[in-house]
Write a protein that holds these residues in place. Structure first.
Motif, PDB file in Angstrom:
ATOM      1  N   ARG A 198       0.839  -1.211   0.000  1.00 28.57           N
ATOM      2  CA  ARG A 198       0.000   0.000   0.000  1.00 28.57           C
ATOM      3  C   ARG A 198       0.868   1.253   0.000  1.00 28.57           C
ATOM      4  O   ARG A 198       0.597   2.220  -0.717  1.00 28.57           O
ATOM      5  N   GLN A 199       1.928   1.246   0.800  1.00 28.38           N
ATOM      6  CA  GLN A 199       2.830   2.398   0.858  1.00 28.38           C
ATOM      7  C   GLN A 199       3.490   2.626  -0.500  1.00 28.38           C
ATOM      8  O   GLN A 199       3.550   3.751  -0.987  1.00 28.38           O
ATOM      9  N   PHE A 200       3.964   1.565  -1.114  1.00 29.17           N
ATOM     10  CA  PHE A 200       4.620   1.664  -2.417  1.00 29.17           C
ATOM     11  C   PHE A 200       3.638   2.188  -3.469  1.00 29.17           C
ATOM     12  O   PHE A 200       3.964   3.066  -4.264  1.00 29.17           O
ATOM     13  N   SER A 201       2.420   1.659  -3.450  1.00 29.12           N
ATOM     14  CA  SER A 201       1.398   2.100  -4.399  1.00 29.12           C
ATOM     15  C   SER A 201       1.097   3.585  -4.208  1.00 29.12           C
ATOM     16  O   SER A 201       0.956   4.335  -5.174  1.00 29.12           O
ATOM     17  N   GLY A 202       1.008   4.011  -2.960  1.00 29.48           N
ATOM     18  CA  GLY A 202       0.757   5.422  -2.672  1.00 29.48           C
ATOM     19  C   GLY A 202       1.875   6.318  -3.178  1.00 29.48           C
ATOM     20  O   GLY A 202       1.628   7.403  -3.730  1.00 29.48           O
ATOM     21  N   LEU A 203       3.127   5.861  -3.028  1.00 27.46           N
ATOM     22  CA  LEU A 203       4.267   6.636  -3.535  1.00 27.46           C
ATOM     23  C   LEU A 203       4.222   6.741  -5.050  1.00 27.46           C
ATOM     24  O   LEU A 203       4.496   7.808  -5.621  1.00 27.46           O
ATOM     25  N   LEU A 204       3.881   5.651  -5.724  1.00 30.75           N
ATOM     26  CA  LEU A 204       3.766   5.686  -7.191  1.00 30.75           C
ATOM     27  C   LEU A 204       2.652   6.629  -7.635  1.00 30.75           C
ATOM     28  O   LEU A 204       2.820   7.384  -8.603  1.00 30.75           O
ATOM     29  N   VAL A 245       0.935  11.896  -9.976  1.00 32.76           N
ATOM     30  CA  VAL A 245       0.242  13.176  -9.803  1.00 32.76           C
ATOM     31  C   VAL A 245       1.213  14.338  -9.963  1.00 32.76           C
ATOM     32  O   VAL A 245       0.915  15.340 -10.628  1.00 32.76           O
ATOM     33  N   GLU A 246       2.397  14.199  -9.361  1.00 31.07           N
ATOM     34  CA  GLU A 246       3.394  15.296  -9.424  1.00 31.07           C
ATOM     35  C   GLU A 246       4.014  15.452 -10.803  1.00 31.07           C
ATOM     36  O   GLU A 246       4.266  16.567 -11.251  1.00 31.07           O
ATOM     37  N   ARG A 247       4.282  14.371 -11.480  1.00 30.94           N
ATOM     38  CA  ARG A 247       5.045  14.430 -12.728  1.00 30.94           C
ATOM     39  C   ARG A 247       4.221  14.097 -13.966  1.00 30.94           C
ATOM     40  O   ARG A 247       4.703  14.258 -15.080  1.00 30.94           O
ATOM     41  N   GLY A 248       3.034  13.602 -13.768  1.00 30.84           N
ATOM     42  CA  GLY A 248       2.226  13.189 -14.900  1.00 30.84           C
ATOM     43  C   GLY A 248       2.606  11.804 -15.359  1.00 30.84           C
ATOM     44  O   GLY A 248       3.628  11.244 -14.972  1.00 30.84           O
ATOM     45  N   ARG A 249       1.751  11.249 -16.141  1.00 26.93           N
ATOM     46  CA  ARG A 249       1.996   9.900 -16.665  1.00 26.93           C
ATOM     47  C   ARG A 249       3.174   9.942 -17.629  1.00 26.93           C
ATOM     48  O   ARG A 249       3.289  10.856 -18.440  1.00 26.93           O
ATOM     49  N   PRO A 250       4.021   8.920 -17.566  1.00 25.61           N
ATOM     50  CA  PRO A 250       5.133   8.890 -18.525  1.00 25.61           C
ATOM     51  C   PRO A 250       4.614   8.730 -19.956  1.00 25.61           C
ATOM     52  O   PRO A 250       3.619   8.057 -20.191  1.00 25.61           O
TER      53      PRO A 250
END
Length: 134
Positions: free
Chosen positions: A116-122, A127-132
């Protein structure tokens, strides 16, 4: 190194920790004899609550009675008590009650929490950088 079978058992018996897991409603059958052979008496509260027909009710009257009976058998034999603690509060309570062998969460819960933590970081990264743009 040449080790005899007797030497192997002597060494093993001095280094192995015998933990009895009390997880079924028939825990009282032969409890005193079993307790004499243990280094730790571990109460498996969730499984025991299910077998006592109080699933998940870890503070039910049958659970309290079972814990008291197990502790009463362990005390005169100076066998330390152990228990599963699913939270820091439960671990602190277990220590306050005299438990010395505490399983602090399950591997599955810890892995799920990390996922859950990893998913939240991703998600924050997206959100910050936009989808690659591939």
């Amino acid at each position: 190194m040449d080790v005899t079978l007797a030497g192997h058992f002597e060494r093993s018996n001095s280094t192995v920790l015998a933990v009895g897991q009390f997880e079924t409603a028939d825990y009282a059958d032969g409890i005193d004899a079993a307790m004499s052979a243990l280094d730790v008496a571990f109460i498996g509260p969730v499984t025991l609550s299910v077998d006592l027909d109080t699933p998940g009710e870890l503070d039910s009257a049958p659970m309290r009675a079972a814990a008291e009976a197990i502790e009463a058998s362990a005390a005169p034999r100076r066998v330390p008590m152990g228990i599963f603690a699913g939270s820091t509060e439960a671990a602190a309570d277990a220590v306050a009650r005299g438990c010395r062998y505490i399983v602090a969460g399950s591997d599955l819960a810890m892995l799920a929490g990390a996922a859950r933590q990893f998913s939240g970081l991703l998600q924050m990264w997206v959100v910050e950088r936009g989808r690659p743009d591939y």
